[in-house]
Design an enzyme around this catalytic site. Structure first.
Site, PDB file in Angstrom:
ATOM      1  N   CYS A 119      29.263   5.989  40.830  1.00 46.65           N
ATOM      2  CA  CYS A 119      29.375   5.100  39.671  1.00 46.65           C
ATOM      3  C   CYS A 119      28.055   4.467  39.238  1.00 46.65           C
ATOM      4  CB  CYS A 119      30.396   4.009  39.965  1.00 46.65           C
ATOM      5  SG  CYS A 119      32.000   4.697  40.414  1.00 46.65           S
TER       6      CYS A 119
HETATM    7  C1  UGA Z   1      31.108   0.237  41.968  1.00 46.26           C
HETATM    8  C2  UGA Z   1      31.423  -1.184  41.477  1.00 46.26           C
HETATM    9  O1  UGA Z   1      31.098  -2.117  42.510  1.00 46.26           O
HETATM   10  C3  UGA Z   1      32.906  -1.313  41.102  1.00 46.26           C
HETATM   11  O2  UGA Z   1      33.155  -2.603  40.574  1.00 46.26           O
HETATM   12  C4  UGA Z   1      33.231  -0.252  40.055  1.00 46.26           C
HETATM   13  O3  UGA Z   1      34.599  -0.292  39.686  1.00 46.26           O
HETATM   14  C5  UGA Z   1      32.924   1.117  40.614  1.00 46.26           C
HETATM   15  O4  UGA Z   1      31.524   1.186  40.971  1.00 46.26           O
HETATM   16  C6  UGA Z   1      33.267   2.139  39.559  1.00 46.26           C
HETATM   17  O5  UGA Z   1      32.610   2.159  38.530  1.00 46.26           O
HETATM   18  O6  UGA Z   1      34.285   2.831  39.694  1.00 46.26           O
HETATM   19  P1  UGA Z   1      31.383   1.524  44.284  1.00 46.26           P
HETATM   20  O7  UGA Z   1      30.719   2.699  43.639  1.00 46.26           O
HETATM   21  O8  UGA Z   1      32.583   1.743  45.127  1.00 46.26           O
HETATM   22  O9  UGA Z   1      31.811   0.439  43.180  1.00 46.26           O
HETATM   23  O10 UGA Z   1      30.263   0.893  45.207  1.00 46.26           O
HETATM   24  P2  UGA Z   1      29.595  -0.544  45.436  1.00 46.26           P
HETATM   25  O11 UGA Z   1      30.352  -1.295  46.444  1.00 46.26           O
HETATM   26  O12 UGA Z   1      29.329  -1.193  44.137  1.00 46.26           O
HETATM   27  O13 UGA Z   1      28.203  -0.095  46.083  1.00 46.26           O
HETATM   28  C7  UGA Z   1      27.312   0.754  45.362  1.00 46.26           C
HETATM   29  C8  UGA Z   1      26.040   1.000  46.126  1.00 46.26           C
HETATM   30  O14 UGA Z   1      25.225  -0.167  46.147  1.00 46.26           O
HETATM   31  C9  UGA Z   1      26.223   1.395  47.589  1.00 46.26           C
HETATM   32  O15 UGA Z   1      25.341   2.458  47.888  1.00 46.26           O
HETATM   33  C10 UGA Z   1      25.855   0.141  48.349  1.00 46.26           C
HETATM   34  O16 UGA Z   1      25.382   0.409  49.653  1.00 46.26           O
HETATM   35  C11 UGA Z   1      24.767  -0.430  47.459  1.00 46.26           C
HETATM   36  N1  UGA Z   1      24.570  -1.896  47.596  1.00 46.26           N
HETATM   37  C12 UGA Z   1      25.572  -2.753  47.301  1.00 46.26           C
HETATM   38  C13 UGA Z   1      23.319  -2.388  47.988  1.00 46.26           C
HETATM   39  O17 UGA Z   1      22.379  -1.621  48.244  1.00 46.26           O
HETATM   40  N2  UGA Z   1      23.141  -3.752  48.069  1.00 46.26           N
HETATM   41  C14 UGA Z   1      24.137  -4.613  47.779  1.00 46.26           C
HETATM   42  O18 UGA Z   1      23.891  -5.847  47.850  1.00 46.26           O
HETATM   43  C15 UGA Z   1      25.377  -4.109  47.384  1.00 46.26           C
END
Ligand code: UGA
Length: 416
Positions: free
Chosen positions: A261
């Protein structure tokens, strides 16, 4: 209000939505063209790992089929098809094909139904592509059938909880009657419902993900400076987070964001900006900085190990913990670079080995303990079990801030 709903597309979003809507007592039909997937779901086996999903799947009553005709009795038809990015941009083929099939169904329908777009698409796509496709049925949007665009904000690994307890529900409506049907479906959810135009709803989804990605690249930029200055980026984020205008969430510095995403949605927004001749300076920088975190991680590793012939152990292959999804995982770029430099890669992940081995069949997949017997270890996900290992005497480069890893003989955090 309980209603009859068809959900088209049994990917992460569609499968979770269909199962949750069935759990809430709606009459749900889930449709996917992949027969293997359909059979697996019918047998109560989820084709993806998602916390709590398989238990719910076995509990609920829903029809799962490859047959679009089964959408005929549904009051609401939800389009939950993927919009993956490829070399030529965002691939809208799945959406286009489904819209054409639905037009064939609409042609024969006498009663009113609402087509609700759940897929993430650029502003203007519903009005420019989907509605014209549906109207090839000879029926008119807003008169013979309704159209809404209501994006999902589900996080993988927490998707059921996020669906059942949303922070907000966005209803982009073509017309008031279309929106009323969706609002009735969501009336018992304890969340604010915002009714808006379709284009605005499309943008809210993209802007939300772009903002989350920006937060991450922002703290990574601060973190990269902190590393050089001998400051701990996590202390800085904590100090910033007390200000509720900033907040303390999504400020975990590290190797960057991946998944199906955030990177894709940023690219979608950048492509839209280019289409309207606007230069998206921040969005491009967010993406660039994210890619560079991988290079930084490798540079830190090279400070301590000669890569040629060295055994490099990887902890974490999924794009984050709690999922088996490896799409756009940071581990992909890292393994690619390690192999090019002649390193031997031994990798472990609690859930994602099967999916990762389809991309890299040539590396060795080992147990969590065996990863420790490497010349150096890279931590790429923040799984709980990584925080229980004995890292003493090892070289560890940490991209996700695993506290226990600090006991390693040589320890480098990417931003701390
Ligand atoms: C993301 C959004 O958080 C959701 O709200 C959205 O609905 C979804 O995409 C979508 O469009 O369907 P997701 O892809 O499951 O959800 O993952 P996240 O939890 O957002 O994490 C994304 C990436 O960011 C991961 O690789 C995570 O490790 C990284 N991350 C997250 C960081 O490096 N630092 C942080 O502080 C948070």
């Amino acid at each position: 209000m309980k209603t009859s709903i068809s959900v088209i597309g049994a990917g992460y979003v569609g499968l979770v939505i269909a199962t949750c809507l069935a759990e809430l007592g709606n009459e749900v039909t889930l449709i996917d063209i992949d027969e293997l997937k359909v059979n697996s779901i019918r047998n109560g086996v989820s084709p993806i790992y998602e916390e709590g999903l398989e238990d719910l799947l076995r509990k609920v009553n829903m029809q799962v089929t490859t047959d679009y005709e089964k959408t005929l009795p549904s009051k609401i038809i939800m389009l939950c098809l993927g919009t993956p990015s490829d070399e030529s941009g965002i691939n809208l083929n799945y959406i286009s094909e489904a819209s054409t099939k639905l037009a064939g169904i609409l042609k024969r329908r006498q009663d009113y139904s609402v087509i609700n777009i759940k897929s993430t698409i650029a502003p203007g796509t519903t009005e420019g592509l989907i509605i014209p496709s549906l109207e090839k049925s000879g029926k008119k949007a807003g008169k013979d059938f309704g159209v809404c665009m209501s994006p999902e904000f589900l996080r993988e690994g927490k998707a059921i909880n996020d669906f059942m307890n949303p922070a907000r529900i966005i209803v982009g409506e073509h017309d008031r009657t279309s929106g009323d049907v969706l609002c009735q479906l969501y009336e018992h959810f304890n969340a604010p419902i915002m009714r808006t135009s379709i284009k605005t709803a499309e943008m809210i989804k993209l802007a939300s993900n772009a903002f989350l990605a920006t937060k991450i690249s922002f703290i990574n930029e601060i973190g990269n400076m902190c590393k050089q200055l001998g400051i701990d980026a996590y202390d800085v984020a904590k100090g910033m987070g007390f200000d509720d205008r900033i907040g303390n969430k999504f400020l975990n510095a590290g190797v960057g964001f991946g998944g199906s995403c955030l990177p894709k949605d940023l690219k979608m927004l950048i492509a839209k900006a280019q289409e309207i001749n606007y230069e998206p300076k921040i969005l491009e920088a967010v993406l660039k900085l994210n890619d560079e975190q991988v290079v930084r991680m490798l540079d830190l590793l090279k400070k301590h190990v000669q890569l040629k012939g060295a055994i490099i152990g990887l902890l974490g292959l999924a794009f984050k913990s709690g999922t088996d999804d490896v799409r756009d995982s940071r581990a992909i770029g890292i393994v690619d670079a390690l192999l090019k430099e002649g390193a031997i890669v031994k990798a472990y992940d609690p859930l994602a080995i099967k999916n990762f081995s389809q991309i890299f069949p040539q590396i060795e997949y080992v147990t969590i303990e065996q990863v420790l017997n490497s010349d150096a270890i890279l931590i790429l996900a923040e799984c709980e079990e990584f925080n229980k290992l004995d890292y003493k005497g090892r070289i560890v480069i940490d991209g996700r801030r695993v506290a226990k890893a600090r006991e390693a003989e040589i320890y480098e955090g990417i931003c701390w």
